[in-house]
Design a protein around this motif. Structure first.
Motif, PDB file in Angstrom:
ATOM      1  N   VAL A  12      -4.221  12.326   1.322  1.00 15.29           N
ATOM      2  CA  VAL A  12      -4.339  10.910   1.654  1.00 15.29           C
ATOM      3  C   VAL A  12      -5.137  10.250   0.537  1.00 15.29           C
ATOM      4  CG1 VAL A  12      -5.221   9.223   3.313  1.00 15.29           C
ATOM      5  CG2 VAL A  12      -4.293  11.414   4.115  1.00 15.29           C
ATOM      6  N   GLY A  13      -4.553   9.229  -0.095  1.00 16.77           N
ATOM      7  CA  GLY A  13      -5.263   8.652  -1.232  1.00 16.77           C
ATOM      8  C   GLY A  13      -4.664   7.358  -1.719  1.00 16.77           C
ATOM      9  N   LEU A  14      -5.135   6.942  -2.879  1.00 13.36           N
ATOM     10  CA  LEU A  14      -4.687   5.689  -3.479  1.00 13.36           C
ATOM     11  C   LEU A  14      -3.210   5.782  -3.836  1.00 13.36           C
ATOM     12  CD1 LEU A  14      -7.796   5.089  -5.757  1.00 13.36           C
ATOM     13  CD2 LEU A  14      -7.260   3.930  -3.598  1.00 13.36           C
ATOM     14  N   PRO A  15      -2.454   4.723  -3.599  1.00 11.35           N
ATOM     15  CA  PRO A  15      -0.985   4.805  -3.742  1.00 11.35           C
ATOM     16  C   PRO A  15      -0.493   5.024  -5.156  1.00 11.35           C
ATOM     17  CG  PRO A  15      -1.687   2.572  -3.209  1.00 11.35           C
ATOM     18  CD  PRO A  15      -2.885   3.431  -3.043  1.00 11.35           C
ATOM     19  N   ASP A  16      -1.327   4.766  -6.169  1.00  9.42           N
ATOM     20  CA  ASP A  16      -0.866   5.017  -7.534  1.00  9.42           C
ATOM     21  C   ASP A  16      -1.256   6.398  -8.037  1.00  9.42           C
ATOM     22  OD1 ASP A  16      -3.551   4.482  -7.634  1.00  9.42           O
ATOM     23  OD2 ASP A  16      -3.436   3.035  -9.278  1.00  9.42           O
ATOM     24  N   ASP A  17      -1.857   7.213  -7.181  1.00 10.58           N
ATOM     25  CA  ASP A  17      -2.159   8.605  -7.515  1.00 10.58           C
ATOM     26  C   ASP A  17      -0.857   9.408  -7.449  1.00 10.58           C
ATOM     27  OD1 ASP A  17      -2.847  11.277  -7.573  1.00 10.58           O
ATOM     28  OD2 ASP A  17      -4.612  11.035  -6.310  1.00 10.58           O
ATOM     29  N   PRO A  18      -0.444  10.066  -8.530  1.00 14.14           N
ATOM     30  CA  PRO A  18       0.842  10.783  -8.524  1.00 14.14           C
ATOM     31  C   PRO A  18       0.947  11.845  -7.431  1.00 14.14           C
ATOM     32  CG  PRO A  18       0.003  10.581 -10.762  1.00 14.14           C
ATOM     33  CD  PRO A  18      -1.100  10.123  -9.855  1.00 14.14           C
ATOM     34  N   GLY A  19      -0.177  12.423  -7.016  1.00  9.60           N
ATOM     35  CA  GLY A  19      -0.123  13.480  -6.018  1.00  9.60           C
ATOM     36  C   GLY A  19      -0.290  13.020  -4.594  1.00  9.60           C
TER      37      GLY A  19
ATOM     38  N   GLY B  48       0.784  -1.225   0.000  1.00  9.73           N
ATOM     39  CA  GLY B  48       0.000   0.000   0.000  1.00  9.73           C
ATOM     40  C   GLY B  48       0.817   1.276   0.000  1.00  9.73           C
ATOM     41  N   LYS B  49       2.115   1.173  -0.048  1.00 11.49           N
ATOM     42  CA  LYS B  49       2.939   2.370  -0.075  1.00 11.49           C
ATOM     43  C   LYS B  49       2.755   3.116  -1.399  1.00 11.49           C
ATOM     44  CE  LYS B  49       6.736   1.005   2.999  1.00 11.49           C
ATOM     45  NZ  LYS B  49       6.695   2.178   3.856  1.00 11.49           N
TER      46      LYS B  49
END
Length: 492
Positions: free
Chosen positions: A317-324, A99-100
């Motif tokens: 705080v969000g999904l780990p594949d979100d660039p931001g 999840g990182k």
């Protein structure tokens, strides 16, 4: 529905497979959305027996330990090169397992490759010690491998931690068994594959996915394992140390932390705020060196905390594949619930939640193991949330009077892994750094790490040092060799 693909581990070139749906598999759950990240074959105590036997055969009969150091280094360099060739796919696999955030996973693959490159360089430049003679002889102190070593790794930084142990252990000439965390079992299998594709002789490294109570315990107790390296919780470290003590084998233990992060009144406030946030909310607080106890000098406490709370509210705080994204999920629902339980304890002890203290409301994150970055104040350093490792994005803030006060409070813990401080006075920084009981101290920075710099803890935070030249010594034993130069028979 297609049957899941089960990744097998290998012992001596032979894959160990499990039937689909049997209990002999481990399923890794993606903590970002609850989907299946992967399924791997689960090792047994018998597999440990077999792996130890294969490892000893490889250690004794394959050329690895007898190769010249520069020859071993060539293979280690190649492992590092191949890790970088698969950088994107390895990082994505770790993101799904742990999840990182993706950018953090890419950094960890880079670090893993760097570990192999560094110990390749150490291997080919290592100089054994010529000791001073005290008679008609000359003598040398040689670094020798143990034989078979067991490396037990945690879930928070799998590829990096596994490389951090395997690279120096192999450089020293050992055969290596890795027991990855059951939460993140896939990266160790990939590392083993890459090691063999790079030319490491078969049998010299084996990954055994399993649980600590069976596979981990079998490794530590096995009479064929000559040394154990463990990174994880202090209670488990104590149990491993007790077994190792009975067996009289060496251990390297990198354990828990409750690190003080200190801000003096003369600090650069903006930089200190950024450093404090990175120190606790990076990796969602799932770091042994997380700066989880914040000490701010009273004269600036109110101003500093207002800035810290404001900036913490703005963290993405969000999904780990979100660039931001700046903070992803915790590793599992069970761990998230444990972290939430500690926040409830802080409330019960009289703490005030300044920000966070709950799960996010974003509907995209409801299937994941997310918890908002949390800051608590209004407690004393003796509160449970100040004394026990939470291993999550929870910061407890405490004011302090002066150097003597913050040194006393900072050291008032069973742990001693790391500490940090922000100040414009380097004489003060030096004084306080020398007094803090911690294996690493950061001054006007935090959570920096370098493979060439030793790492480990004081007190309940562990025994021994990884990284640097100390890392190679950890996986070596010393042999003294004497050459007589007597012109006459001895004793005459």
């Amino acid at each position: 529905m297609d049957a899941p693909i089960i990744k097998s581990f290998r012992i001596g070139g032979t894959s160990r497979d499990s039937a689909v749906g049997s209990s002999a598999v481990i399923t890794s759950i993606n903590p970002a959305d609850g989907s299946i990240a992967g399924t791997v074959t689960r090792a047994t105590a018998q597999d440990v027996d077999d792996a130890v036997a294969v490892a000893w055969d490889a250690f004794r009969n394959k050329p690895w330990r007898k190769l010249r150091p520069d020859q071993r280094a060539t293979t280690l360099y190649e492992i590092g090169r191949r890790l970088l060739l698969e950088r994107e796919s390895l990082a994505r696999l770790q993101m799904q397992d742990s999840g990182k955030p993706m950018k953090e996973c890419l950094h960890m693959v880079d670090a893993a490759a760097g570990h192999f490159r560094y110990y390749a360089a150490v291997c080919e430049t290592w100089q054994n010690e010529m000791t001073s003679p005290r008679g008609e002889y000359f003598s040398m102190a040689l670094a020798e491998p143990f034989g078979v070593v067991a490396c037990i790794t945690p879930w928070n930084s799998p590829i990096m931690n596994e490389a951090q142990k395997a690279a120096p252990a192999l450089a020293a000439g050992n055969a290596v068994l890795i027991k990855p965390s059951e939460e993140t079992p896939q990266l160790a299998l990939e590392l083993v594959r890459i090691c063999y594709e790079a030319g490491l002789p078969e049998g010299l490294i084996t990954a055994l996915p399993g649980y600590g109570e069976d596979v981990g315990a079998a490794m530590v107790k096995h009479p064929g394992v000559r040394m154990v390296s463990f990174t994880g919780g202090t209670d488990t470290g104590r149990a491993i140390g007790a077994i190792a003590g009975q067996r009289l084998i060496p251990v390297g233990l990198e354990l828990g932390g409750k690190s003080p992060h200190i801000v003096f009144e003369d600090a650069d406030i903006d930089r200190a705020v950024a450093g404090v946030m990175s120190g606790i909310f990076g990796s969602a607080g799932q770091s042994c060196v997380a700066g989880s106890r914040l000490f701010v000098q009273k004269s600036i406490y109110k101003r500093f905390m207002e800035s810290l709370v404001e900036k913490t509210r703005s963290l993405c705080v969000g999904l780990p594949d979100d660039p931001g994204v700046q903070m992803g999920p915790l590793v599992s629902k069970a761990h998230r619930d444990k972290v939430a339980g500690y926040v409830d304890i802080g409330r019960q002890e009289g703490g005030k939640i300044l920000v966070g203290g709950d799960r996010p409301t974003d509907p995209r994150l409801q299937n994941g193991c997310f918890y908002m970055p949390t800051i608590i104040d209004g407690l004393t350093n003796r509160a449970r949330v100040c004394q026990e490792e939470i291993f999550g994005p929870v910061l407890v803030a405490l004011p302090f009077e002066d150097e003597a006060d913050v040194i006393e409070q900072g050291n008032d813990t069973a742990f001693g892994l790391a500490a940090g401080m922000w100040t414009g006075d380097y004489a003060r920084a030096w004084r306080v750094a020398r007094e803090l009981e911690a294996g690493s101290v950061w001054i006007n920075t935090y959570k920096q790490s370098h493979i060439a710099t030793p790492f480990g803890g004081f007190k309940d935070s562990g025994i021994g040092r990884e990284k640097g030249l100390h890392g190679l010594r950890l996986y070596s034993q010393v042999k003294s060799v004497y050459f007589g130069t007597h012109e006459k028979p001895m004793g005459l």
